[in-house]
Design an enzyme around this catalytic site. Structure first.
Site: not given
Length: 230
Positions: A165, A115, A197
């Site tokens: 995402d 991330c 994601h």
């Protein structure tokens, strides 16, 4: 398995979570946190990397601050308040600490980030090309004019990204890969179909964890790291 350690990061003292393999030594890998902070999920990732033979160090980039997996607003605030230069200094200090350990083998280190940490993986590779020889970013990547100087990266990169995402769209992944390949960089960025994601994260905060894919990717990227770092 792991423990909290302290190390110098420029003019300040930083800390992180260190996990050492049962054999007592192995190649070093920096693990860069998601936007939640140095939470149990990132510690588990470091532990699993240690199980795969790596000395893994996850720096605490929020200096003790943490957002629960239900606190997305707080996580976003913590991320936005993290100055890139401080993150770079903390990660660079972690690299030096890792290389200074008797348990760390080899002259270079790898970096794995998730991330926000995926985005910062590129930053660390650009700021420490002298030490970072392999990089594995998940989900995140730099965009815009304020990103790191990608031309400075010498590390081989194997990246893994989501098809759906809103944080880091796949079109940007493909543009970044093409840009870096034009620079002559050894980079492969894969957009995995049918994923969202954080598909590698067992905490499943976004209801997107894909256990089957995660178990497929683990030996791929750890094998990649061993190939370069061993």
């Amino acid at each position: 398995m792991g423990s909290i350690v302290e190390f110098s990061a420029g003019d300040i003292e930083a800390r992180g979570y260190l996990a050492v393999p049962g054999a007592g030594s192995g190649p070093g890998v920096i693990v860069v946190q998601e936007w939640w902070g140095l939470d149990s999920g990132i510690k588990a990732m470091a532990d699993r990397l240690a199980d795969n033979g790596f000395v893994a160090l996850a720096p605490d980039l929020y200096h003790g601050e943490l957002a629960e997996h239900t606190e997305m607003d707080k996580a976003g605030e913590l991320m936005s308040q993290l100055p890139p230069e401080r993150a770079a200094a903390d990660m660079s200090g972690a690299v030096d600490h890792l290389l200074g350990l008797d348990s760390t083998t080899g002259a270079g280190v790898g970096v794995v980030g998730f991330c926000m940490g995926g985005m910062l993986t590129f930053l660390l590779a650009a700021t420490r090309p002298d030490a970072v020889t392999a990089a594995v970013p998940f989900y995140g990547y730099p965009s815009g004019e304020d990103g790191p100087d990608l031309s400075k990266i010498d590390a081989a990169i194997q990246g893994h990204f989501a098809e759906t995402d809103d944080f880091f769209p796949p079109d940007g992944v493909r543009d970044l890969e093409a840009k870096m390949q034009e620079m002559g960089k050894a980079v492969t960025l894969t957009v995995h179909q049918g994923t969202g994601h954080a598909f590698m994260s067992p905490h499943d905060a976004l209801d997107s964890y894909d256990e089957q894919l995660a178990e497929t990717i683990w030996p791929q990227f750890t094998g990649f790291l061993h190939e370069i770092l061993d």
